[in-house]
Structure formats: C-alpha cells, structure tokens
Design a protein around this motif. Structure first.
Motif, PDB file in Angstrom:
ATOM      1  N   THR A 189      -1.296  -0.069  -4.841  1.00  0.00           N
ATOM      2  CA  THR A 189      -0.910  -0.047  -3.437  1.00  0.00           C
ATOM      3  C   THR A 189      -1.409   1.219  -2.758  1.00  0.00           C
ATOM      4  OG1 THR A 189       1.237   0.919  -4.020  1.00  0.00           O
ATOM      5  CG2 THR A 189       1.149  -1.476  -3.736  1.00  0.00           C
ATOM      6  N   LEU A 211      -0.216   3.441   0.551  1.00  0.00           N
ATOM      7  CA  LEU A 211       0.921   3.562   1.465  1.00  0.00           C
ATOM      8  C   LEU A 211       0.643   4.573   2.556  1.00  0.00           C
ATOM      9  CD1 LEU A 211       2.220   3.415  -1.749  1.00  0.00           C
ATOM     10  CD2 LEU A 211       4.199   2.874  -0.328  1.00  0.00           C
ATOM     11  N   ALA A 215       6.043   1.802  -5.673  1.00  0.00           N
ATOM     12  CA  ALA A 215       5.982   1.829  -4.206  1.00  0.00           C
ATOM     13  C   ALA A 215       7.379   2.027  -3.610  1.00  0.00           C
ATOM     14  CB  ALA A 215       5.355   0.537  -3.685  1.00  0.00           C
ATOM     15  N   MET A 225       0.510  -1.115   4.319  1.00  0.00           N
ATOM     16  CA  MET A 225       0.620  -0.969   2.876  1.00  0.00           C
ATOM     17  C   MET A 225      -0.343  -1.979   2.254  1.00  0.00           C
ATOM     18  SD  MET A 225       3.763  -1.227   0.094  1.00  0.00           S
ATOM     19  CE  MET A 225       4.914  -0.267   1.044  1.00  0.00           C
ATOM     20  N   PRO A 262       8.434  -3.891  -1.073  1.00  0.00           N
ATOM     21  CA  PRO A 262       7.273  -4.020  -1.974  1.00  0.00           C
ATOM     22  C   PRO A 262       7.404  -5.163  -2.978  1.00  0.00           C
ATOM     23  CG  PRO A 262       7.956  -1.723  -1.790  1.00  0.00           C
ATOM     24  CD  PRO A 262       9.024  -2.543  -1.129  1.00  0.00           C
TER      25      PRO A 262
END
Length: 443
Positions: free
Chosen positions: A132, A134, A219, A252, A350
């Motif tokens: 991921t 962010l 996350a 994201m 998430p």
C-alpha cells in the motif's frame, strides 16, 4: 506473552479491533491481566463493529435491541503485542478480532472478511502479494482555518505543494525520524517517503507482503501511528480524502500480484503486457468498480476527491504506466508484474479495501473475464464509463452489485449499508466545517 516479559515497563495494554469504518474499538486493560485475554478472550457487543462515524448505534440494526445487544468474543490476532510510541506512558496494543461464542468467525468483522477472501485464494493454491501507498496531510488545526503547520526547523509555513521536495521532508525531519523508528518497533515495513502535491502532504510506501492480512494490519496500524505521533509533535495528521478544496486529496493506492504454489507470479508471462491472468484480474476489478466504490470512497468527503483532473481516477479504465487510469500496470521487470489499484482514498478501512480488490480480481480470474482495451493518454478525456459521482449513488450501486455478494457475506453487506444510510441522513445536518472537523481525526 513473552513480549510483555521483555518489556516490564509496559503497565497497560489496549485491545482493539477495526469497525466497519476502520475506527479502533476496544478497551484499556492493566498489563497484569493480559494473560486472561489470551486464555479467555474479551467481549464486547457485536453492534460495536457496526457503529457509525460518530460512534453511535445503527438505529435499524438487529444487532442492538432485537438481539439484546449481545456480546461477541474477541481473540488476539496472530500479530501479538505492539508498542504504542505516541502515548506518554509505555503502552502496548493487542489487536483482536471478533468471533461468535462457539468459535465461528463473525461475518461483520472487516478483518474476518479479508481472511475469507485470503482463504479462497489459498484453496486455489494462490498467494496474493500486497503493498500500500498511504498519503496524508500534516495540519495545524488550532484555528478556524486548516493550515500547514510551521516547520519545526524554520518556523515558516509552506504555502503550496512541493512534489518530491527534500526541503519539505527535511522541514519535518524530527517527525519523520520518529515515525520510521516507531514503524520499526511496530514491525510496519515503512519504505520510501516523499512530499506530495498539497501543502503539508506526504506519502509513505509500505513494502509488499505475501499475506494480505499483514498488509492490511500494517496500513491500519500506520494510520493510528501517524495520527498519534503528529499530535505528540504539536500538530494533526489526517488521511481524510480531501481536507482542502483547492488541493488534490489523499489516496491509498494498492499494488498486488499473485503467486502460484511454486512461487511464480501468475501475472508474468515474460512479456511487457503480462499474462492472461493479469488481464482477467483487471477485468474483474473494473467490472466490480461501480459497486465497490463505496468501499473505496466511504464518506461524504470522499467524493470531493473523485473529480476530473485532480490526480484521482473518475473513469473506469486501465492502462500501462498511466497514472490517470483507475488501474495502472506499472513498468517493471517481468517477475514484478503487478496491478496498481488507484481508486481508494486515504479514508478507507484497509481490510475492506484489500478484500474488495483481491475479491474482484479473483472473480475475474475464476470467470476468465476479458477487459476492454487499455487506454492511451489522458483518462479524463476518454469518455469512459464513470465511477459513482455521489455518496448516494455509490450506496445504491453497492446494494445492487452482484460482485459484492461474491466477495462479502450478507451480514457485512447489510451492516455496511445501514451504517452508510444512517451517516448520509445525519451528515446533511452538518455544515462543511463541521464535516471537516468530524473526518479530520476519525478516518
């Protein structure tokens, strides 16, 4: 329990699970009673996993009065204890997830929803590999108007975005140094940090994990860490989709590939275009986008980010090495062939986000779906079918999407719909300033 023995300075723990909005719900427990959580678990009502963004019960939910607001059983996840460096006193976080009293996973728990998708991959000998990216803003919210906080080094405020600016990063060097140290202590695989297009906006990448549950955990922990650590440094951090009208919002982005039983990437066929499995996964993700947008844009503020020419996708299309597309196939070596899903905002849960992406990709592979041709050039100018443009449209599409029912269980779908319909009703009573105040810290 070995971790607590190695850290006798820790006197209290927090046991916490993610509700449908990704908000941490849990309890504070003296450390000396922590062994009981491992042997007996802890309990709180099933309805707690289904609160609205204000933390209120869902008025029509059968989980409240109809069933007597009964308890579920919460047990520690495989992650174990993690330090909470943003608190003054030495404290540990113990992540938990929800089960029925007979040991069955609770379908309304977002982490259980992702575990179910992971199990479907495992049953086919497949392993999703997930990373991921962010984005978040550092914000001075002490006045009536949100501003970038002054640099601890110079005392000056940035007045605009500085994409990939080392000066912008170095202005908050103490914060980022503390952030990386905390990520290492919490086993969050923090990689590259950059400054982004908005004032006080930054992005940090978490490296690929061959376990989607760990990627989602990372996350979720990271969002809590950044927000808590920012307050410790005298300002706020927010993952809300768009805190400033005139600047791009927080995304994201999720990268994923899929390994077979021998560890080979099934998206790789040695070519630059990738395999049939890659295109099938793309087709599944695109077909599910109208219904899954509510997962990727779950709040009123989310839809101010999904507008043309604002570095967030609005059309349903895919492309090779093209950041205007909803799904991008990044340039890479064949073994690293992967899909980047670019729709979700920073305000997502998430667990639900990764479950929606991987679930849709698996449907595409199972059904051997074929995508439209990849786009070339500016996706905003292609005349593509569009993502839902409003929160209400997204709620209705989620309710009527057959892909959603192949990914998530009925109880979670119904709970999420009740939550969002209650939120959209009461959000209409708030001014834009009140909405911003609400979302700034909660999401």
């Amino acid at each position: 329990m070995d971790w607590l023995k190695e850290h006798p300075e820790v006197r209290t723990i927090r046991v916490a699970a993610a509700d449908l909005n990704g908000v941490a719900r849990g309890k504070r427990i003296p450390a000396r009673f922590a062994p009981k959580v491992f042997t007996e678990g802890t309990r709180f009502p099933f309805s707690v996993m289904n609160l609205d963004i204000w933390g209120e019960d869902i008025e029509e939910s059968p989980l409240v009065f109809e069933t007597g607001d009964c308890d579920g059983l919460l047990l520690p996840t495989e992650r174990g204890f993690l330090p909470m460096p943003w608190l003054e006193a030495p404290t540990a976080l113990l992540p938990i997830w929800m089960f029925h009293m007979d040991g069955r996973p609770y379908a309304g728990d977002p982490r259980q929803a992702l575990a179910r998708v992971k199990d479907r991959y495992t049953a086919q000998g497949l392993t999703p590999v997930v990373a991921t990216e962010l984005e978040f803003f550092l914000i001075d919210d002490s006045g009536k108007t949100l501003r970038v906080p002054p640099s601890p080094r110079s005392g000056k405020r940035r007045t605009g975005g500085e994409t990939l600016s080392l000066r912008a990063l170095d202005a908050f060097d103490a914060f980022f140094t503390a952030l990386y140290e905390a990520c290492e202590a919490m086993d969050i695989p923090a990689d590259t940090a950059i400054s982004e297009a908005g004032p006080g906006q930054f992005e940090l990448n978490l490296v690929h994990q061959p376990d989607p549950l760990k990627a989602a955990d990372d996350a979720w922990f990271f969002k809590q860490l950044v927000k808590g650590l920012a307050r410790q440094h005298g300002f706020a951090a927010s993952f809300m989709a768009k805190p400033y009208d005139m600047w791009s919002g927080n995304g994201m982005h999720t990268h994923f590939s899929i390994l077979d039983e021998t560890g080979n990437n099934i998206f790789n066929d040695g070519s630059e275009k990738g395999s049939d499995a890659l295109r099938q996964a793309v087709a599944g993700c695109m077909a599910a986008l109208p219904g899954s947008t509510l997962i990727f844009a779950p709040h009123q503020n989310s839809y101010t980010r999904l507008v043309p020419n604002a570095h967030a996708p609005t059309g349903i299309g895919w492309a090779y090495e093209n950041r205007t597309a909803a799904l991008r196939i990044p340039a890479s070596g064949p073994a690293a062939r992967r899909i980047e899903h670019r729709v979700a905002g920073g305000d997502v849960n998430p667990y639900l986000m990764i479950a929606a992406i991987l679930g849709a990709a698996l449907v595409g592979i199972e059904d051997k779906m074929t995508p439209d041709d990849p786009i070339i050039g500016n996706a905003y100018a292609q005349g593509l079918a569009q993502l839902p443009a409003t929160w209400n449209m997204a709620i209705n599409n989620f309710d009527n999407c057959p892909f959603i029912r192949r990914i998530f269980e009925k109880e979670l779908i119904e709970n999420f719909l009740m939550t969002k319909r209650q939120e959209i009703h009461y959000m209409a009573e708030l001014s834009e300033e009140e909405q911003t105040e609400l979302y700034l810290d909660t999401v």
